[in-house]
Design a protein around this motif. Structure first.
Motif, PDB file in Angstrom:
ATOM      1  N   VAL A 340       0.681  -1.203  -0.306  1.00 58.85           N
ATOM      2  CA  VAL A 340       0.621   0.135  -0.014  1.00 58.85           C
ATOM      3  C   VAL A 340       0.973   1.879  -0.012  1.00 58.85           C
ATOM      4  N   ILE A 341       0.424   1.817  -0.989  1.00 57.32           N
ATOM      5  CA  ILE A 341       1.724   3.240  -1.088  1.00 57.32           C
ATOM      6  C   ILE A 341       0.251   4.250  -0.647  1.00 57.32           C
ATOM      7  N   GLU A 342       0.544   5.389   0.162  1.00 54.51           N
ATOM      8  CA  GLU A 342      -0.488   7.100  -0.009  1.00 54.51           C
ATOM      9  C   GLU A 342       0.642   7.936   0.040  1.00 54.51           C
ATOM     10  N   ILE A 343      -0.022   8.824  -0.764  1.00 50.64           N
ATOM     11  CA  ILE A 343       0.321   9.874  -0.788  1.00 50.64           C
ATOM     12  C   ILE A 343      -0.641  10.936  -0.514  1.00 50.64           C
ATOM     13  N   PHE A 359     -11.196  10.670 -12.922  1.00 45.57           N
ATOM     14  CA  PHE A 359     -10.590  10.061 -13.561  1.00 45.57           C
ATOM     15  C   PHE A 359     -10.275   9.960 -15.046  1.00 45.57           C
ATOM     16  N   GLU A 360     -11.651  11.680 -15.399  1.00 44.84           N
ATOM     17  CA  GLU A 360     -11.556  11.456 -16.736  1.00 44.84           C
ATOM     18  C   GLU A 360     -10.891  12.512 -16.821  1.00 44.84           C
ATOM     19  N   GLU A 394      -7.345   4.213  -4.940  1.00 46.32           N
ATOM     20  CA  GLU A 394      -8.420   5.190  -3.914  1.00 46.32           C
ATOM     21  C   GLU A 394      -8.333   6.375  -4.181  1.00 46.32           C
ATOM     22  N   ILE A 395      -9.233   7.447  -4.025  1.00 38.92           N
ATOM     23  CA  ILE A 395      -9.440   8.488  -3.389  1.00 38.92           C
ATOM     24  C   ILE A 395     -10.013   8.705  -2.352  1.00 38.92           C
ATOM     25  N   LEU A 414      -2.142   3.231  -3.514  1.00 38.16           N
ATOM     26  CA  LEU A 414      -2.174   2.550  -4.379  1.00 38.16           C
ATOM     27  C   LEU A 414      -2.451   1.213  -3.859  1.00 38.16           C
ATOM     28  N   PHE A 415      -2.905   0.249  -4.093  1.00 36.92           N
ATOM     29  CA  PHE A 415      -3.167  -0.853  -3.355  1.00 36.92           C
ATOM     30  C   PHE A 415      -2.460  -2.273  -4.885  1.00 36.92           C
TER      31      PHE A 415
END
Length: 419
Positions: A340-343, A359-360, A394-395, A414-415
């Motif tokens: 798991v990476i989180e920003i 994401f469009e 995911e947001i 991010l997973f």
């Protein structure tokens, strides 16, 4: 396509008209029939052009050809046809001096557009109402065919125009890519010279490293784009469904995966983003667990994902804010592990109504009203690359991850599966 003066018709249209005039001859004993078309009937007197005569004749005394004179001398228009359609006698003419004296003239109309006339004659007997109704059906068929033929021509013209425009755009893009390489080569060369003149302890040494690294990144992007651009151009004539809609990033090699030490991949990115953050007095903190497992993925694609997310975090965080990057291993159901990476940032956050569209491509939501420059492409690229690498993103916003946080903040998670 066949051209008659300024009128162009397709061979298929001529074949259909020929078949319809043959029907008039066989079923209604028409001795001579002609189809006239005009491109300018409403705003000025019509200049009718005979497109087809059946049966064909080179005789100057062709009675069907002489009908064009009588049509031009009469002020025929749509109003005239509506007024006379209930009075069949005005659609019929009798010329006693001709071999086939019983003439019938019907306008070719589709969607209130006058396109020309169908003229036919015979000698055996005057035209009866039942006969005229059959000729009207033929005229309707020809009118519809003419309308479709015109639309097909317009579409063909647009295709040709788009094709010529595409050629021009391709040439400009080829020139741009070629010219872009020259200053890029110079920048990378200057960065290398700086590194040779600086000692590692110099505070500018890491800046020179960042310049060289970003130069190398840009060089790779140009190369990837150039290779993919050649593929797109070679497939330009294929049907659109045959060409997958995708960004140019690693389209040919994204499935090529390798073993990656995630710390070694992220560390230079943190160094680079920290330098940029200092310009806005933004603090960058990171927590990367030790002994992270090796992952199996595409390193270049991962760099683009992280770069876009980190750049966005800096861009949308006001001065004096904080940015955090955390990397950890989590267990899912059945003890399946994932990286798991989180920003996270302390920016203004993303409104709930925008999150379903974030994401469009080219979607910026409320940010479009701000003075922050952007194209709305970064997150679309991130999402596409994540999908190709089987990475879930995911947001979370608001994301109140920091004590006494002034703004809503945002966290992107991010997973990455470890198996």
């Amino acid at each position: 396509m066949s051209a008659f003066t300024n009128i162009t018709v397709s061979e298929q249209f001529i074949e259909l008209c020929q078949a319809q005039l043959v029907l008039l001859a066989q079923n209604l004993s028409a001795q001579k029939s002609a189809i006239y078309l005009t491109e300018n009937f409403v705003n000025s007197p019509p200049k009718l052009v005979p497109i087809l005569i059946y049966p064909a004749s080179n005789s100057e005394n062709n009675s069907a050809l002489r009908l064009s004179e009588s049509i031009n001398n009469e002020d025929f228009n749509l109003d005239w046809y509506e007024q006379t359609s209930n009075n069949l006698s005005q659609l019929i003419r009798y010329n006693k001096d001709q071999i086939s004296p019983h003439q019938l003239i019907l306008p070719l109309i589709y969607q209130d557009n006058m396109m020309g006339f169908l003229a036919t004659n015979r000698s055996i007997e005057p035209w009866q109402k039942r006969d005229i109704l059959q000729v009207e059906e033929v005229a309707k068929t020809i009118s519809l065919a003419r309308f479709l033929d015109q639309r097909s021509q317009i579409a063909e013209q647009k295709i040709q125009q788009n094709y010529q425009l595409q050629i021009i755009q391709n040439e400009h893009l080829d020139d741009f890519l070629h010219q872009l390489r020259n200053p890029l080569t110079a920048i990378r060369t200057f960065a290398k010279l700086l590194l040779k003149r600086l000692i590692p302890e110099d505070k500018n040494y890491s800046i020179a490293q960042n310049i060289l690294r970003e130069g190398d990144r840009l060089k790779d992007l140009i190369q990837d784009f150039s290779e993919d651009w050649e593929v797109v151009n070679s497939n330009y004539c294929l049907d659109l469904p045959d060409i997958e809609s995708t960004s140019f990033f690693l389209t040919e090699s994204i499935q090529k995966k390798e073993s990656i030490d995630i710390y070694q991949l992220i560390k230079p990115l943190i160094d680079g983003i920290t330098t940029l953050a200092k310009e806005k007095n933004i603090t960058v903190i990171n927590h990367i667990e030790s002994d992270l497992p090796i992952i199996f993925s595409n390193a270049k694609a991962l760099r683009e994902i992280f770069n876009n997310l980190l750049d966005n975090a800096i861009k949308y965080t006001p001065e004096g804010g904080v940015l955090a990057l955390e990397v950890m291993v989590q267990k899912q159901d059945q003890n399946i592990e994932q990286l798991v990476i989180e920003i996270s940032d302390t920016g203004y956050g993303i409104p709930h109504q925008d999150q379903g569209h974030i994401f469009e491509r080219r979607y910026r939501g409320v940010q479009a009203q701000s003075d922050i420059e952007g194209t709305g492409l970064g997150l679309a690229i991130v999402k596409e690359l994540c999908d190709k690498l089987n990475i879930k993103i995911e947001i979370f916003s608001p994301s109140l991850w920091l004590k006494n946080q002034a703004n809503n903040g945002t966290t992107f998670s991010l997973f990455i599966p470890l198996k």
